[in-house]
Design a protein around this motif. Structure first.
Motif, PDB file in Angstrom:
ATOM      1  N   LYS A 143      54.444  43.365  41.139  1.00  0.00           N
ATOM      2  CA  LYS A 143      54.623  42.218  41.942  1.00  0.00           C
ATOM      3  C   LYS A 143      54.061  42.997  43.249  1.00  0.00           C
ATOM      4  O   LYS A 143      54.842  43.676  43.915  1.00  0.00           O
ATOM      5  N   VAL A 148      52.746  42.423  47.689  1.00  0.00           N
ATOM      6  CA  VAL A 148      52.586  41.643  48.538  1.00  0.00           C
ATOM      7  C   VAL A 148      51.158  42.013  49.322  1.00  0.00           C
ATOM      8  O   VAL A 148      51.043  43.184  49.756  1.00  0.00           O
ATOM      9  N   ILE A 171      60.022  43.686  44.986  1.00  0.00           N
ATOM     10  CA  ILE A 171      58.462  43.800  45.034  1.00  0.00           C
ATOM     11  C   ILE A 171      58.192  45.342  44.556  1.00  0.00           C
ATOM     12  O   ILE A 171      58.968  46.222  44.770  1.00  0.00           O
TER      13      ILE A 171
END
Ligand SMILES: NC(=O)c1ccc[n+]([C@@H]2O[C@H](COP(=O)([O-])OP(=O)(O)OC[C@H]3O[C@@H](n4cnc5c(N)ncnc54)[C@H](O)[C@@H]3O)[C@@H](O)[C@H]2O)c1
Length: 250
Positions: free
Chosen positions: A7, A9, A82
């Motif tokens: 994941k 950002v 993340i």
């Protein structure tokens, strides 16, 4: 696919010309799930056009501590931990991107530093508890940090600060198993670059100075960003990687 199940950002997609969008495409192609942050509602519309239905879109204005706190609290609530972060954010008033550096205003200097350099640290503070071991952080710089590029002025000074901030952050985050680096990208026509006076000349000159006379693309920069956030780049810590097709050599 080396980002399968990761994941990431992505901060700084303004439209399909953005370097952050080049990074998003490359990371998606490697199996990543993306979480986009956008500056304001106007940007949200642009990002929404590009994102997939399953991607998260979250507002984050890096000049506001409250916005940063809220954005990363939302990321934690909706996505959990993340595996990487791409910081592709810069801003300066147009009047500071031309003329004499000795005329840079106090306000203009502070604003460029705040959005373009300090924001990496402000983001790092709120992202730190969410970053998994093995994660990578990458920010975007430009050769104007080390050379006096005509008209780049206040942004060159901000990029020098950004690169330094990146190195200090790399030393800190190395201890938690997170590698931090910067890409120094060649000149590409984007919204941000169009603020620099005579930017068409800057891009033409940059394209001419590449090894093959063809300017670097957001896809090439994005592919390097995908590698740098990945665990394959865990040995690269605190570096500025030039992705400009050799412009910095001449
Ligand atoms: N285009 C180039 O030639 C070039 C070369 C080297 C480095 N860079 C760097 O790449 C990065 C991305 O820029 P780009 O060229 O893709 O342009 P861009 O205009 O597409 O992206 C800049 C982004 O910064 C965001 N931003 C500005 N102020 C913000 C704020 N207060 N809060 C949150 N976001 C904010 C904008 O919304 C936008 O998405 C910048 O750091 C830029 O300096 C660009």
């Amino acid at each position: 696919m080396f980002l399968e199940g990761k994941k990431i950002v992505v901060m700084g997609v303004a439209n399909n010309k953005s370097i952050a969008w080049g990074a998003a495409k490359a990371m998606k192609a490697q199996g990543a799930t993306l979480i986009y942050t956008y500056q304001n509602e106007r940007m949200e519309k642009q990002v929404a056009k590009l994102a997939d239905d399953k991607d998260l879109l979250i507002e984050c204005d890096v000049t506001s501590d409250e916005s940063l706190r809220r954005a990363f609290a939302t990321i934690e609530a909706r996505a959990g931990k993340i595996d990487g972060l791409v910081h592709a954010i810069a801003y300066s008033k147009k009047e500071e991107l031309g003329g004499n550096v000795s005329d840079i205003s106090r306000d203009g200097y502070a604003l460029a530093q705040d959005v373009s350099a300090y924001s990496l640290l402000a983001v790092a503070k709120v992202a730190k508890p969410l970053l998994n071991k093995g994660a990578g952080v990458v920010t975007l710089s430009y050769m104007g940090s080390v050379r006096a590029i005509p008209n780049y002025n206040v942004m060159g000074i901000a990029k020098a600060a950004l690169e330094s901030a990146m190195r200090y952050l790399a030393a800190e985050f190395g201890k938690i198993g997170v590698h931090v680096n910067a890409i120094s990208a060649g000149a590409i026509k984007t919204l941000a670059v169009s603020g620099v006076s005579g930017y068409k000349e800057l891009i033409k000159e940059s394209d001419n100075r590449t090894a093959d006379g063809v300017g670097v693309t957001i896809d090439e920069v994005g592919e390097t960003a995908a590698f740098l956030v990945s665990p394959f780049a865990s040995g690269i810590v605190g570096d500025v990687i030039y992705v400009d097709k050799g412009v910095h050599l001449t």
